[in-house]
Structure formats: structure tokens, C-alpha cells
Enzyme design. Sequence first.
Site, PDB file in Angstrom:
ATOM      1  N   HIS A  82       0.855  -1.189   0.000  1.00  0.00           N
ATOM      2  CA  HIS A  82       0.000   0.000   0.000  1.00  0.00           C
ATOM      3  C   HIS A  82       0.886   1.232   0.000  1.00  0.00           C
ATOM      4  CE1 HIS A  82      -3.479   2.540   0.739  1.00  0.00           C
ATOM      5  NE2 HIS A  82      -2.655   3.251   1.498  1.00  0.00           N
ATOM      6  N   ASP A 161     -15.287   2.544   7.183  1.00  0.00           N
ATOM      7  CA  ASP A 161     -14.229   3.419   6.677  1.00  0.00           C
ATOM      8  C   ASP A 161     -14.687   4.177   5.440  1.00  0.00           C
ATOM      9  OD1 ASP A 161     -11.450   4.442   6.447  1.00  0.00           O
ATOM     10  OD2 ASP A 161     -11.606   3.385   4.538  1.00  0.00           O
ATOM     11  N   ARG A 168     -14.546  12.643   6.222  1.00  0.00           N
ATOM     12  CA  ARG A 168     -13.289  13.340   6.556  1.00  0.00           C
ATOM     13  C   ARG A 168     -12.843  14.226   5.395  1.00  0.00           C
ATOM     14  NH1 ARG A 168      -9.625   8.679   7.209  1.00  0.00           N
ATOM     15  NH2 ARG A 168      -8.002  10.219   7.468  1.00  0.00           N
ATOM     16  N   SER A 183      -7.716   3.881   8.903  1.00  0.00           N
ATOM     17  CA  SER A 183      -8.432   3.774   7.631  1.00  0.00           C
ATOM     18  C   SER A 183      -7.705   2.815   6.686  1.00  0.00           C
ATOM     19  CB  SER A 183      -8.533   5.179   7.013  1.00  0.00           C
ATOM     20  OG  SER A 183      -8.898   5.122   5.671  1.00  0.00           O
ATOM     21  N   LYS A 187      -8.735  -1.662   5.980  1.00  0.00           N
ATOM     22  CA  LYS A 187      -8.988  -2.264   4.659  1.00  0.00           C
ATOM     23  C   LYS A 187      -7.986  -3.369   4.367  1.00  0.00           C
ATOM     24  CE  LYS A 187      -9.096   1.954   3.217  1.00  0.00           C
ATOM     25  NZ  LYS A 187      -9.243   3.297   2.706  1.00  0.00           N
TER      26      LYS A 187
HETATM   27  N1  URA Z   1      -5.867   6.523   2.305  1.00  0.00           N
HETATM   28  C1  URA Z   1      -6.842   5.898   2.988  1.00  0.00           C
HETATM   29  O1  URA Z   1      -7.304   4.843   2.602  1.00  0.00           O
HETATM   30  N2  URA Z   1      -7.296   6.477   4.104  1.00  0.00           N
HETATM   31  C2  URA Z   1      -6.798   7.631   4.588  1.00  0.00           C
HETATM   32  O2  URA Z   1      -7.245   8.093   5.624  1.00  0.00           O
HETATM   33  C3  URA Z   1      -5.783   8.274   3.861  1.00  0.00           C
HETATM   34  C4  URA Z   1      -5.327   7.683   2.720  1.00  0.00           C
END
Ligand code: URA
Length: 425
Positions: A82, A161, A168, A183, A187
Site C-alpha cells: 500500500h 471506513d 473526513r 483507515s 482495509k
Molecule cells: N488513504 C486511505 O485509505 N485512508 C486515509 O485516511 C488516507 C489515505
Amino acid sequence: MDAPSVIRTKRDRGELTDGQIDWVIDAYTRGEVADEQMSALAMAILLNGMNLREIGRWTDAMIRSGERMDFSALGVPTADKHSTGGVGDKITLPLAPLVAACGAAVPQLSGRGLGHTGGTLDKLESIPGWRALLSNDEMMTVLRDTGAVICAAGDGLAPADKKLYALRDVTGTVEAIPLIASSIMSKKIAEGTGALVLDVKVGSGAFMKNIADARELARTMVGLGTNAGVNTVALLTDMSVPLGLTAGNALEVRESVEVLAGGGPADVVELTLALAREMLDAAGVHGKDPADALRDGSAMDHWRRMIAAQGGNPDAALPVAKEQHQVVAASSGVLTELDAYAVGVCAWRLGAGRARKEDPVQAGAGVEIHAKPGATVTAGQPLLTLHTDTPERFDYAMEALAGGIRIAEPGTAFTPKPIVLDRIA
Ligand code: URA
């Protein structure tokens, strides 16, 4: 339990209990806690923080808001990467098939671009026919048949999320380390990967502008992953300059294919190999050197099969923007700065990115880079080519470059920054 008392606890710098966290995430997902209440809580968290226990529980509650995927039936170690997002960051495209060619399976759930950073799915959608939306069964089939799959996360994965991130985004509460870490990791943990490598970007083109914040984010995410049984490592990497020589959807696919063919810009190759080695190590797969898989064509074979399995034609010509405009060097000397944020905003204004989630993107739009910092340039030499289908965007896009390009006196010494700045395990 009620929302005002949870908000007051955090507003007054208190610690949220496990019960409060479980309740507020569940009630928000079900619509019982209103957006305005969650906004107030997110702002209180941004201002007053959360400790590691609270962040862990918050993450776990978001995972429990939806389904968990399970790839154990594959019988092959899984590894995912990621990136926190940057300009010209096309690394996922060559990386996923490369790691698959070396023996680990790569289930890569990716996102779309928002703001100045590009999104992996937007890039791949510039390949004619390619589909980002797969059912869980289709995802498993592509992964089993080709060793790698890059697709959109389904609605069932961490729905808390999804809702909270959208909130957000419009309430000035994205930039809170506890909320970013939870967040991303909710995932990734729900996705069920066995190993995870985080590419935490640092610099003008990244979320984290300085290394201290990036380190804190990386440590928090590595801790969350490790506690959830995911073998997690983070690299802190430079994002003060765009990665490679392209920023824009089809332009970045073209560059990724060059890397898979054994060429491509040195910084993209270096970071792709560094992340591939980390992913294979974290997954416990020690068969093949990724550099060999780029040389011998096996990574390219996996790419072609992965693209075709999702409806894409790997041999189709990529879209090209209708209009081009060159930005030339204003003086002769040494290029000492090509600011990632400036180039990212420029590409976005040309049509490569979107301002709202529902906006379309132009597949061919973006910026091609002809000189990187450290290069000696002469006045009038092309530094960038801007691409767009809508030439009325050129002036506005070029305004983004003001102050982002610096040329020093001829002979000025220049030391490039390393790409990998730190490693956190
Ligand atoms: N990427 C995400 O998935 N969540 C965040 O809060 C920031 C970047």
C-alpha cells in the site's frame, strides 16, 4: 451510550473506552450516529489524538463493520503493498505481476485518484477493456490463474471506513495520523493478506510533508498490522520529486510496461525492486530474484495475463491526448528542483485527476518529464510536455508550475536524495 458523551470524552482529551469505540463505529455505520456527530468526533480526534489502544480498537471496529476476505484456499503465501500516494507513483502496476512471477500471490485492492495524487484504478482503466470492478469470486479466480489481481475494494469491505473517509474528505479531518492509520489498515487487514509492505511517502507531493510525521504514521500502521497477525513492514520513500518520467493515467501505464520490459526510469525500477524484495521476504518466499524476473520476461508474462483476465487488451494502443504543449528551460544551468506537488497539480489540472469522486478523468492527460533534478539544461530546452484533450486548460495547468522548477548557475553541485529514506519493521 450516546454520541454527545463520546464526543465530549475526546473533546476534553479523555481516552475512549473499547465500548465507546465499538458503539460509535457500529452506530455510525448503521446511520444511528449522524454525520455531524461523527464530524465533531473526527475533529476532536484530529486535535487531541488517540493512544495505541484506542487506534487498535478503532481499526478493529471498522474491520468488524464488514466482511473479511480469506485467500488461504490458494495455498500460496499472499503479499500486498500500500502506498500513501504520490505523484507519478505507478509502482503497483509493475510490482504486482513482478511479485507474482517470483512466487507470491498479490491480492491488490486499489483506489482512484483524488486531488493531486493519481489512483491505480484510473491508470489501469486507460487500457481498453480493462475492468476494475470484480466480484469476490472473480477476484479469487484472477488471483488463482495469474498470481496477481488489482481491483476496486467491494462495498462489503470496511464499510465504516468508506463512510468515514468520505466525511473526513469534506470536513478537514483527513490529516489525523490515528484516522489515516486506522483507515488504511482496516482495509488491508480485512482484505486478508498474509504480508503487507507499506510505502509511506514523504515530501511535497505526499500526505506527510516531513519525515517525523511519516515515521509516526509508519510505526502506527506497522504496529496495527503486526498485532493483527499480518507480517507488516514500511519503507519511507521520497516524494519531493515525481517518480519516474510521467504523471498521468495512460502515460504511467506506458512507463510501467517499459519497466516490465526490462527498461524504464532508474528510480521506478529501484523502488519497484526494493518493494518487491520486501514483499517476498515478508511473505517468506525466497525463490527468485525480482531483477531476474524483469530481465527474463516472466514479470511481463504475468502482467499480460493479469490484464487480459480483467478484460483488458495488453496489445491495444493506449489513448493519447489530443493536444501537447512544451514547457522549456528559462535559463541554462543545473535543474535543482522539480517539485512533486507542482507537477501533480499540473497533471490534475490537465485532466488526469478529479476534483470530486464522480468526475471523469482523461486517460491521455498528464505530464511527461524530460529532465530530472541534477540534469544540466540549456535555455529553451524542453523540460516537460503537457498533454490534454482540452487545451483551454494549459494556462491554468502551467500556473501550478510557478516556483516548482528551479535552475541554478551552471556547475552548481547537486546531491540527489535517496529514494528509500528509512525502513520500519
Ligand atoms: N488513504 C486511505 O485509505 N485512508 C486515509 O485516511 C488516507 C489515505
